[in-house]
Design an enzyme around this catalytic site. Structure first.
Site, PDB file in Angstrom:
ATOM      1  N   ASP A 118       0.811  -1.214   0.000  1.00  0.00           N
ATOM      2  CA  ASP A 118       0.000   0.000   0.000  1.00  0.00           C
ATOM      3  C   ASP A 118       0.845   1.265   0.000  1.00  0.00           C
ATOM      4  O   ASP A 118       2.067   1.220   0.182  1.00  0.00           O
ATOM      5  CB  ASP A 118      -0.910   0.015   1.235  1.00  0.00           C
ATOM      6  N   TYR A 165       7.149 -10.118   6.723  1.00  0.00           N
ATOM      7  CA  TYR A 165       6.941  -8.681   6.917  1.00  0.00           C
ATOM      8  C   TYR A 165       7.530  -8.276   8.264  1.00  0.00           C
ATOM      9  O   TYR A 165       7.495  -9.049   9.230  1.00  0.00           O
ATOM     10  CB  TYR A 165       5.452  -8.336   6.918  1.00  0.00           C
TER      11      TYR A 165
END
Length: 248
Positions: A53, A111
């Site tokens: 994003d 992540y």
């Protein structure tokens, strides 16, 4: 035709996200412009391991593309980095089998989310780490991490804006919460993640660290499958796509 795989790092601060879109500049677009120049005006489509994003960073994003050019890997890397802006960098390039797929062949993703837990912010890191001034209970957050590991329906940790129609069951192999000085690093390793899943998990864990929720409530949130039961979505600036793994 040859298939080329690249590992790329980028600072997502000034981009509307990785994927090409109509409302801003995307990292994918910058890379494809560079490839088009190398191919003398012929458009080249790249396929990544997944999208990130706006404001999210990457240390080890992976993408592939097909080309009719015969260029050594080091020259690909040198040429692309010359054409790309300073906040996008190609780390490595190699030729792969024509059946390789950056998204579908990945076996796990890692992540990391960085938090600066201190009374005062660091202005020079504000785009790359989340500042939390309230003292966080690291042990409580570590205890909550154990409930995330395993195969679960993570509907409670998926953004309502998702366009996913299929199952929200995912397998998370490992979740850790590590503190070094005033920096806390959350690490998530799994087969795949839902839209905003890591950011919602981090927002929930931070709530646990503040004492808003008890660690064992993480289990209850997962079982509820309700987004309303989980915590807030953490901002994008602390999130990094760290590594994508493939079978050798």
């Amino acid at each position: 035709m040859k298939r080329i795989m690249c590992v790329v790092s980028y600072d997502g601060t000034n981009y509307a996200g990785y994927q090409i879109q109509t409302n801003g500049i995307a990292i994918q677009a910058k890379i494809q412009v560079a490839l088009k120049l190398m191919h003398k005006g012929t458009a080249v489509q790249i396929t990544s391991s997944g999208r990130t994003d706006a404001g999210v960073h990457a240390v080890g994003q992976v993408f592939h593309f097909d080309t009719f050019l015969s260029i050594p890997s080091d020259n690909w890397k040198r040429a692309l980095n010359t054409l790309l802006p300073d906040d996008i960098h190609i780390n490595s390039v190699k030729e792969v089998d024509n059946n390789f797929h950056a998204r579908y062949d990945s076996v796990s993703k890692e992540y990391r989310y960085l938090v600066l837990n201190s009374p005062e912010p660091d202005l020079f890191k504000r785009n790359h780490i989340l500042h939390v001034k309230d003292k966080l209970d690291v042990r409580a957050m570590q205890e909550a991490c154990q409930w995330i590991e395993g195969e679960h329906d993570f509907s409670a940790f998926c953004s309502a804006k998702t366009d996913l129609k299929g199952s929200k069951i995912r397998t998370v192999y490992q979740v850790t919460c590590e503190q070094q000085g005033d920096q806390i690093t959350f690490i998530f390793r799994g087969s795949g993640f839902l839209y905003n899943m890591v950011r919602i998990l981090v927002g929930t864990l931070i709530g646990i660290g503040k004492g808003v929720h008890r660690p064992e409530e993480m289990k209850e949130m997962i079982e509820s499958k309700s987004r309303e039961k989980a915590g807030i979505t953490a901002p994008p600036n602390g999130l990094y796509l760290w590594r994508v793994r493939y079978l050798e």
